[in-house]
Write an enzyme that holds these catalytic residues in place. Structure first.
Site, PDB file in Angstrom:
ATOM      1  N   CYS A 163       0.868  -1.185   0.000  1.00 16.88           N
ATOM      2  CA  CYS A 163       0.000   0.000   0.000  1.00 16.88           C
ATOM      3  C   CYS A 163       0.904   1.234   0.000  1.00 16.88           C
ATOM      4  CB  CYS A 163      -0.884   0.011   1.233  1.00 16.88           C
ATOM      5  SG  CYS A 163      -2.006   1.411   1.193  1.00 16.88           S
ATOM      6  N   ASP A 193      -6.525  10.349  -4.757  1.00 19.34           N
ATOM      7  CA  ASP A 193      -5.845   9.374  -3.902  1.00 19.34           C
ATOM      8  C   ASP A 193      -4.527   8.995  -4.585  1.00 19.34           C
ATOM      9  OD1 ASP A 193      -5.381   7.694  -1.825  1.00 19.34           O
ATOM     10  OD2 ASP A 193      -7.146   6.430  -2.117  1.00 19.34           O
ATOM     11  N   ASN A 194      -3.658   8.391  -3.810  1.00 14.84           N
ATOM     12  CA  ASN A 194      -2.415   7.845  -4.356  1.00 14.84           C
ATOM     13  C   ASN A 194      -1.565   8.876  -5.083  1.00 14.84           C
ATOM     14  OD1 ASN A 194      -2.793   5.219  -3.345  1.00 14.84           O
ATOM     15  ND2 ASN A 194      -4.310   4.844  -4.934  1.00 14.84           N
TER      16      ASN A 194
HETATM   17  N1  MTE Z   1      -9.986  -1.991  -5.616  1.00 15.20           N
HETATM   18  C1  MTE Z   1     -11.235  -1.666  -5.315  1.00 15.20           C
HETATM   19  N2  MTE Z   1     -12.208  -2.017  -6.163  1.00 15.20           N
HETATM   20  N3  MTE Z   1     -11.539  -0.973  -4.179  1.00 15.20           N
HETATM   21  C2  MTE Z   1     -10.567  -0.600  -3.291  1.00 15.20           C
HETATM   22  O1  MTE Z   1     -10.873   0.005  -2.240  1.00 15.20           O
HETATM   23  N4  MTE Z   1      -8.152  -0.520  -2.833  1.00 15.20           N
HETATM   24  C3  MTE Z   1      -6.863  -0.432  -3.501  1.00 15.20           C
HETATM   25  C4  MTE Z   1      -6.591  -1.690  -4.327  1.00 15.20           C
HETATM   26  N5  MTE Z   1      -7.718  -2.027  -5.113  1.00 15.20           N
HETATM   27  C5  MTE Z   1      -9.210  -0.898  -3.617  1.00 15.20           C
HETATM   28  C6  MTE Z   1      -8.976  -1.648  -4.794  1.00 15.20           C
HETATM   29  C7  MTE Z   1      -5.739  -0.214  -2.630  1.00 15.20           C
HETATM   30  S1  MTE Z   1      -5.474   1.397  -2.138  1.00 15.20           S
HETATM   31  C8  MTE Z   1      -4.852  -1.199  -2.335  1.00 15.20           C
HETATM   32  S2  MTE Z   1      -3.447  -0.848  -1.446  1.00 15.20           S
HETATM   33  C9  MTE Z   1      -5.064  -2.570  -2.757  1.00 15.20           C
HETATM   34  O2  MTE Z   1      -6.308  -2.714  -3.428  1.00 15.20           O
HETATM   35  C10 MTE Z   1      -5.081  -3.486  -1.558  1.00 15.20           C
HETATM   36  O3  MTE Z   1      -5.302  -4.793  -1.927  1.00 15.20           O
HETATM   37  P1  MTE Z   1      -5.622  -5.862  -0.782  1.00 15.20           P
HETATM   38  O4  MTE Z   1      -6.736  -5.313   0.067  1.00 15.20           O
HETATM   39  O5  MTE Z   1      -5.965  -7.131  -1.473  1.00 15.20           O
HETATM   40  O6  MTE Z   1      -4.364  -6.013   0.011  1.00 15.20           O
END
Ligand code: MTE
Length: 880
Positions: free
Chosen positions: A160, A292-293
């Site tokens: 993350c 974000d990010n």
């Molecule tokens: N995909 C969806 N659809 N919704 C989410 O909230 N979070 C993202 C990504 N993909 C997210 C997502 C983020 S910020 C991260 S760091 C990773 O998923 C985390 O994956 P994990 O929960 O399987 O570790």
């Protein structure tokens, strides 16, 4: 390629399986029944296989009342954002001890909202589309994806972007929640190379980006983001669509049944519950891609980022590749090491990773704050997978041709114990094949992402033992050397680590660190249930909760400076946020007197999960304010009255609605700190007329940060709020109410007054102004008012024109005296502060006079003493 074979490979050892036995059938099964198929064929290379895993079977109590009540989870995971949404990391040692691959139940989770519910029988028909700038748009089911494309299996570490953010938050609160150093995990992902699917859809010449969208509907739309199309088409980037993790179908938190996996880049790009691949000419315009990010430039403050869109829309600040990073896992936080006896060496261990497929090429350790470094050994368990070619979990492992490194590696270094005993700390830093080395200094940014300065563990010698401390503990968990330094007022700025760079001495001894005020009776062990608490949601015997402790406010109803209503509005509720935000240390120190017990575990959970009362009524209310429910009013306009004073106009629910605030009372305003999202709560009295409809005006003096201090949290946050955003209000509160024509209520007891002495300073004029205006507007009201308004400069006097206009035709009942401590030469009014003497000279003291006082704390205190000394009684004095 050259593979690294280290003899120090002690971490992954426990996961190295005996030689895999049988191959899977070519078409992978659609359910989880391949869990035990840790099987492979092809050669005898020993690769690290998943650690033993047990899928949690039951839903945890804490999740039952959330939208994720269908997701069984592991209780060891540390929740970083309360109960919901689910954002968690494993305890660092537990994660590291699992070895190279992480079991799905300990794999970190980052969910922006609720987990979409997908039943097993729906998996085969799960559809996703490939659309946008393609000649052959398609909709594909998961069954087709499994049957019509080549299946691969590959180890990948997801990280993350917020990993290690707690360290940034300790230095200065960012807008993100506090990840420790376990915001990463590794798994064997099985699925299809994404480029194969996209190639069949035939992107047009204008196609540049692949946007991805998930099935999770969030407040700002479905979660989505994008990566470049040419990365997706590049086999070295390893971008895939995956439905299995460590041989099992994806679990709900990790994207069941299908997700994107974008190796070497931040986890945020690996969209879960994948529904759409949209090929575009521009990067994604999804809200979550934009807001974000990102690593905004370090000088962009939270306020600036809130006010100026341009920072978010600049693709240069979007994060894709991970940065180089490393952490010390052993010594663990709070580990103790005996200096006596054998062995003489201590084996320090940890992890490192880099981004974009770049290999970690060195890991260095320093015991003297970076003056000298020693090389650690590195073990790349991922390399074993390059040496093999086999079927694993229904996918072909075929990495021999690819040089990219998509997984974490482990480092170890044996350090003589006496050297540790002689050092103050251990630092680790890693470097990758592009010579990207972790920096000494932290790059703080609004979202607190990509934190990767040298990782520091402190050492303290205690007799025959040495004790180690990590920088932080995740979420709100206490502990870590950064917290200590902060409490002791030490310097956490770059290069200091709370100490002078050259010096050895600690900043302030631990025992001198700020003591927390205890708000409980030390020996009280009474447990209180949710039913008992709810029975006391009454005006007569209001019980309320602060930080899990229960207080009986009955005995304080009359004395509470905010009036009985302040306590009654908290009855039966968890008012921790409000209480902590508005009460002084003196108030907190009084709390043990009212402490009656602690909520039991079930009650705590129930309170955490109970949301604030929603506004369910369809009938528009005549008045806006409610004592127990925060209502949202939108910022409609802002008038700059002077360099530091504003009149904010807020729009109520509908054009005919009145605020609902009696004269002399106040309301509470709640705003979130733009940086930390913590609640800021203060009480205010509006300027606008009590019966105005549709809108409300509030006069606010902004206390700006400057060399003298941080300024006012609330007034600065109000000033930074863009038009169209909301603040929250509830009320009324206050001990005093003016009913008109000399009639008042004080703590609900009627009192008649013939005259008011009104003493105020700065924006303390606002409650006084309400009472004064009510008297001046009513020709039948003969109550006399003498206002003493103390300020520093002439321009600090608030409402001067309005006060004069009101008193113009009311000379027989109004006297207004302004006094200035820094008056200009041509000032003909009074000089100096408001004093007891000034009041004595201008007012007669009698039983039917009430003194209203509102101003800075110091002024209120000094006036209190002066008036008591001059013979006034406490019941003639009313402090707002
Ligand atoms: N995909 C969806 N659809 N919704 C989410 O909230 N979070 C993202 C990504 N993909 C997210 C997502 C983020 S910020 C991260 S760091 C990773 O998923 C985390 O994956 P994990 O929960 O399987 O570790």
């Amino acid at each position: 390629m050259q593979t690294t074979k280290h003899t120090h490979s002690d971490q992954p050892e426990k996961n190295v399986s005996p030689q895999p036995k049988d191959a899977l059938p070519p078409t992978p099964p659609l359910t989880d029944d391949s869990v035990s198929d840790a099987s492979a064929d092809g050669d005898d290379v020993e690769v690290a296989l998943p650690p033993p895993s047990k899928e949690p079977e039951s839903v945890l109590d804490i999740d039952l009342k959330t939208p994720d009540a269908h997701v069984p989870r592991d209780p060891r995971l540390i929740r970083l954002t309360g109960v919901h949404p689910f954002n968690v990391e494993a305890p660092l040692t537990a994660l590291f001890d699992e070895g190279f691959l992480t079991s799905p139940e300990l794999f970190y989770v980052r969910n922006h909202g609720a987990v979409p519910q997908v039943r097993d029988e729906e998996i085969p028909n799960w559809e996703f589309s490939v659309e946008g700038l393609v000649e052959n748009p398609m909709t594909i089911t998961l069954t087709q994806l499994m049957n019509e494309y080549e299946q691969i299996t590959c180890p990948i570490t997801l990280v993350c972007a917020g990993n290690r953010r707690k360290e940034q938050n300790m230095v200065r609160k960012s807008k993100g929640f506090s990840w420790g150093a376990a915001g990463l995990s590794t798994a064997l992902f099985t699925g299809v190379v994404m480029s194969e699917v996209i190639r069949r859809a035939r992107p047009t010449r204008k196609a540049k980006y692949v946007c991805m969208e998930g099935a999770d509907k969030l407040p700002n739309g479905y979660y989505g983001t994008s990566v470049k199309l040419n990365w997706v088409m590049d086999p070295n980037k390893g971008i895939m669509l995956s439905y299995k993790m460590n041989g099992e179908m994806l679990r709900p938190d990790h994207g069941k049944p299908l997700r994107a996996v974008i190796p070497g880049q931040i986890g945020g790009r690996s969209v879960k519950w994948l529904k759409k691949l949209i090929i575009t000419a521009e990067p994604s315009d999804n809200w979550y891609h934009i807001y974000d990010n990102r690593v905004l430039p370090t000088m962009v403050s939270p306020e600036e980022s809130a006010n100026n869109e341009k920072w978010w829309k600049d693709e240069r600040y979007a994060i894709y590749d991970l940065s180089t990073n490393s952490t010390i896992c052993y010594p663990q936080h709070e580990e103790q090491l005996c200096l006596k006896g054998t062995p003489d060496m201590y084996r320090a261990k940890g992890y490192a990773y880099s981004g974009g497929g770049r290999r970690i090429t060195r890991v260095e350790i320093s015991l003297d704050k970076g003056k000298n470094w020693r090389l650690a050994n590195i073990d790349y368990a991922e390399d074993k997978y390059r040496e093999t070619e086999k079927q694993l979990f229904g996918g072909r492992v075929d990495m021999s041709w690819r040089e990219s490194c998509f997984c974490w590696c482990f480092w170890t270094l044996d350090i003589p114990k006496h050297e540790l005993a002689g050092a103050k700390d251990i630092f680790v830093r890693a470097m990758d094949e592009s010579m990207n080395v972790q920096p000494r200094d932290m790059y703080w940014s609004v979202l607190g992402m990509m934190n990767n300065p040298w990782f520091r563990v402190t050492i303290s010698v205690e007799g025959d033992y040495i004790r180690f401390e990590h920088p932080t503990q995740p979420a709100l968990q206490p502990g870590g050397w950064m917290e200590k330094v902060k409490k002791a007022g030490g310097n956490l700025a770059n290069g200091f680590w709370g100490e002078k760079l050259e010096g050895d001495e600690a900043v302030v001894p631990e025992e001198e660190q700020a003591k927390e005020i205890s708000m409980v009776k030390p020996d009280l062990k009474k447990s209180i249930t949710i039913d008992e608490l709810r029975k006391h949601d009454t005006e007569e015997h209001p019980w309320f909760v602060v930080n899990g402790e229960v207080y009986d406010g009955t005995a304080f109803l009359k004395e509470h400076p905010g009036g009985a209503q302040s306590i009654i509005s908290a009855a039966g509720l968890d008012s921790s946020e409000e209480f902590m935000a508005i009460h002084s240390e003196t108030a907190k120190a009084m709390m043990p007197d009212y402490h009656i017990g602690s909520l039991d575990e079930a009650a705590r959970t129930a309170l955490t999960n109970s949301e604030e009362e929603p506004d369910t009524s369809d009938v528009p209310r005549d008045t806006f304010l409610r004592p127990k429910v925060w209502g949202k009013a939108t910022l409609h306009g802002k008038k700059i009255v002077s360099w530091d004073t504003r009149i904010f106009t807020y729009k109520l629910d509908h054009p005919r609605q009145r605020l609902g605030l009696p004269v002399g009372q106040h309301l509470m305003v709640r705003l979130r700190d733009p940086a930390t999202r913590e609640a800021i709560i203060r009480s205010y009295t509006p300027m606008s007329e009590i019966n105005d409809e549709g809108f409300m005006d509030m006069l606010v003096k902004v206390y700006f940060a400057g060399p003298g201090g941080k300024g006012g949290k609330m007034s600065q946050a109000m000033d930074a709020l863009p038009i169209g955003h909301f603040i929250e209000m509830k009320g009324p509160i206050g001990k005093f109410e003016y009913l008109g024509r000399g009639e008042c209520l004080i703590s609900a007891t009627p009192r008649h007054v013939k005259s008011f002495v009104m003493i105020c300073g700065g924006s303390g004029i606002t409650p006084i102004y309400q009472v004064f205006r009510a008297i001046m507007r009513d020709p039948e009201d003969t109550t006399k008012c003498t206002i003493f308004d103390g300020n520093r400069l002439f321009e600090d006097i608030l409402c001067k024109d309005e006060l004069e206009a009101l008193s113009k035709d009311n000379e027989q009942k109004a006297t207004i005296l302004h006094t200035l401590t820094k008056a200009p030469d041509d000032w003909t009014g009074l000089r100096g502060r408001v004093t007891g003497k000034l009041v004595e000279e201008n007012c007669v003291q009698d039983k039917e006079t009430l003194v209203l006082i509102c101003g800075p704390e110091a002024m209120e205190k000094s006036m209190h003493q002066a008036l008591l000394a001059a013979g006034w009684d406490d019941d003639q004095l009313m402090f707002f």
